[in-house]
Write an enzyme that holds these catalytic residues in place. Structure first.
Site, short mmCIF file in Angstrom:
data_model
loop_
_atom_site.label_atom_id
_atom_site.label_comp_id
_atom_site.label_asym_id
_atom_site.label_seq_id
_atom_site.Cartn_x
_atom_site.Cartn_y
_atom_site.Cartn_z
CG LEU A 207 -8.63 1.94 -7.18
CD1 LEU A 207 -8.42 3.18 -6.55
CD2 LEU A 207 -9.11 1.54 -8.14
N GLY A 208 -4.22 0.09 -6.19
CA GLY A 208 -2.75 -0.20 -6.05
C GLY A 208 -1.94 -0.73 -5.09
CD GLU A 209 -0.60 -5.31 -2.46
OE1 GLU A 209 -0.92 -5.79 -3.39
OE2 GLU A 209 -0.36 -5.60 -0.95
N GLY A 210 2.18 -0.89 -2.92
CA GLY A 210 3.55 -0.94 -3.20
C GLY A 210 3.70 -1.29 -2.58
CG PHE B 294 6.97 2.16 1.18
CD1 PHE B 294 7.75 1.80 2.67
CD2 PHE B 294 7.36 2.60 0.54
CE1 PHE B 294 8.61 1.39 2.07
CE2 PHE B 294 9.33 2.03 -0.26
CZ PHE B 294 9.24 1.76 0.98
N GLY B 295 2.48 0.28 1.09
CA GLY B 295 1.07 0.42 1.46
C GLY B 295 -0.21 0.23 0.39
CB VAL B 296 -2.56 -2.28 -0.10
CG1 VAL B 296 -3.76 -1.96 -1.43
CG2 VAL B 296 -1.80 -2.48 0.91
CG ASP C 184 7.57 7.97 -7.02
OD1 ASP C 184 8.57 7.59 -7.81
OD2 ASP C 184 6.83 7.58 -6.74
#
Ligand code: ADP
Ligand code: MG
Length: 352
Positions: free
Chosen positions: A28-31, A33-35, A167
């Site tokens: 769903l998302g990947e930044g 600092f995490g997946v 954020d």
């Protein structure tokens, strides 16, 4: 509640590896600092496919777990339903934090705002039976008010708990299909000033598109992070002095702006707006004066929407997006603004 107790009992005492207990689904998302994955429990065959969300986080995962546990105890309706968080130690990869939430729904406010149908696509989700009203500014304004009220309500919960999110942006606001309301997600950059957790701001985590102009959320004169008991005693005073919650208010004001002005919803338009506002010394009225004479129809429509009912929408927007944190309205103050008193909103909320 039963679900949470069940999940915790199922794997908390016996948990060894994520791969033993979950089936990871779509990413769903990947930044940085995490997946984040959609997931389901392998050991619970009756469970609906993908009814959980898992985040695998690096070193900041510990703080994010702490924040989510605090939210669950103090203001659970403000944020996505947190199930559990834990540390997995694997000899190969080192320490990895895993966080688990209930899957709230498929759309963030960002996704919904990308649609040409916005805000009518949201009306369909919030209101059970949409009346056959004529489309127009009044109706759009009523929907935007409802979204803003839900957003400020969630934010007020966080702020009253002593948490600043830092954020706030459309990507971090999820529409909960179960409660038909918007909830806040992603406490990865949050600060809890009452107990000194993550006291020193991690400026590098802040999203420049939605960040307020102040570089430090706490004044630079504030002494460095006190130990926890001291911080508990001091922080209500520090909170009063520095009003760190107003950082989130600025970001929320930019979301309000993007909802009112369809032409400012894209990233590039927002970045350009930020540049223009900075040139106007963060004075929204000055910005308005500079753009209104040669405004596109999109911009004109936004001004018209905010000018309804004697301009109470514009009034609220300008009380949120201000240079000085101390001059910005609080989440509670904003909720008491006449903008939220209108009859149309009442009709919508009665129908929920
Ligand atoms: P990051 O921004 O650090 O990658 P987020 O916590 O914002 O992580 O999650 C990334 C994305 O995953 C969100 O933008 C959203 O689309 C989805 N998501 C996160 N939590 C949930 C949830 N509880 N229910 C449904 N979707 C979620
Ligand atoms: Mg996010």
């Amino acid at each position: 509640m039963f679900f949470l107790a069940f999940v915790e009992r199922l794997f908390r005492p016996t948990f060894k590896k994520v791969s033993d207990d979950f089936v990871l689904g779509k990413k769903l998302g990947e930044g940085a600092f995490g997946v984040v994955y959609r997931a389901s429990l392998t050991k619970k065959p009756s469970s609906k496919e993908g009814d959980l969300v898992l985040k695998k986080a690096t070193e900041y995962g510990a703080v994010e777990i702490w924040m989510n546990e605090r939210v669950r105890r103090a203001c659970s309706n403000s944020c996505a339903d947190f199930v559990h968080g834990f540390l997995e130690n694997s000899s190969k990869k080192g320490a990895e934090y895993w966080l688990i939430w209930r899957y709230e729904g498929e759309a963030t406010l960002y996704d919904l705002m990308q649609s040409k149908e916005f805000p009518y696509n949201v009306e369909r989700m919030i209101v059970k039976e949409v009346q056959d009203l004529p489309r127009g500014l009044e109706r759009e304004n009523t929907i935007i008010q409802t979204i803003m009220r839900q957003l400020l309500f969630a934010l007020d919960g966080l702020h009253s708990t002593g948490i600043v999110h830092r954020d706030i942006k459309p990507q971090n606001i999820i529409f909960s299909e179960g409660s038909r309301t918007f909830k806040i997600i992603d406490l990865g950059a949050a600060a809890d000033l009452r107990v000194g957790i993550n006291y020193i701001p991690k400026e590098f985590l802040l999203d420049p598109r939605y960040a307020a102009p102040e570089q430090y959320i706490m004044s630079t004169q504030t002494p460095s992070a006190p130990s926890a008991p001291v911080a508990t005693a001091l922080s209500p005073v520090l909170w009063q002095m520095n009003l760190p919650d107003r950082f989130d208010i600025y970001s929320t004001g930019l979301i309000f702006l993007q909802m009112a002005f369809s032409g400012l919803r894209s990233d590039s338009a927002l970045i350009q707006f930020n540049r223009q506002l900075k040139r106007c010394d963060y004075d929204l009225n000055a910005w308005r004066k500079s753009v209104e004479p040669r405004a596109s129809s999109d911009l004109r429509k936004g001004f018209e929407l905010l000018d309804l009912d004697g301009g109470i929408g514009w009034e609220l927007l300008t009380s949120m997006v201000r240079y000085k944190a101390g001059q910005r309205i609080s989440a509670k103050g904003a909720l008491a603004n006449p903008y939220f008193d209108r009859e149309g909103l009442l009709v919508l909320s009665l129908m929920q």
